[in-house]
Design a protein around this motif. Structure first.
Motif, short mmCIF file in Angstrom:
data_model
loop_
_atom_site.label_atom_id
_atom_site.label_comp_id
_atom_site.label_asym_id
_atom_site.label_seq_id
_atom_site.Cartn_x
_atom_site.Cartn_y
_atom_site.Cartn_z
N ALA A 8 21.16 52.36 28.95
CA ALA A 8 20.92 53.37 28.19
C ALA A 8 19.79 54.19 29.06
N PRO A 9 19.68 55.51 29.02
CA PRO A 9 18.76 56.17 29.79
C PRO A 9 17.43 55.79 29.12
N GLN A 13 14.74 54.17 31.76
CA GLN A 13 13.08 54.72 31.97
C GLN A 13 12.01 53.69 31.70
N ARG A 14 12.23 52.85 30.55
CA ARG A 14 11.41 51.71 30.31
C ARG A 14 11.22 50.85 31.23
N LEU A 15 12.41 50.30 31.90
CA LEU A 15 12.09 49.30 33.02
C LEU A 15 11.87 49.95 34.44
N ASP A 16 11.99 51.13 34.52
CA ASP A 16 11.42 52.01 35.70
C ASP A 16 9.76 51.76 35.68
#
Length: 75
Positions: A8-9, A13-16
């Motif tokens: 999921a986007p 984003q959290r992983l990035d």
């Protein structure tokens, strides 16, 4: 083994963000998540499978009293 997944986007984003803040790769964190999470998944899904077999009468169950007796723990 190479594997691809769609995130999921918000999760991506959290992983990035985590990767950029710590200097580690996203692959590192995905491996960590899988390695630490697989045990919980195995526990849950394998236990659910046994419970289903018990409910269907396909798996034998033993009372704690019988097990203690069979093992000689009540002596």
């Amino acid at each position: 083994m190479a594997t691809s997944i769609r995130l999921a986007p918000e999760t991506e984003q959290r992983l990035d963000y985590l990767a950029s803040q710590t200097g580690r790769t996203k692959a590192y964190y995905l491996r960590e998540i899988i390695e630490h999470g697989i045990e919980e998944m195995e526990d849950y899904y394998l236990a659910a499978d046994v419970l289903e077999r018990i409910r269907k009468g396909q798996e034998r169950v033993h009372s704690a009293t019988d097990v203690r007796k069979d093992l000689g723990l009540d002596d």
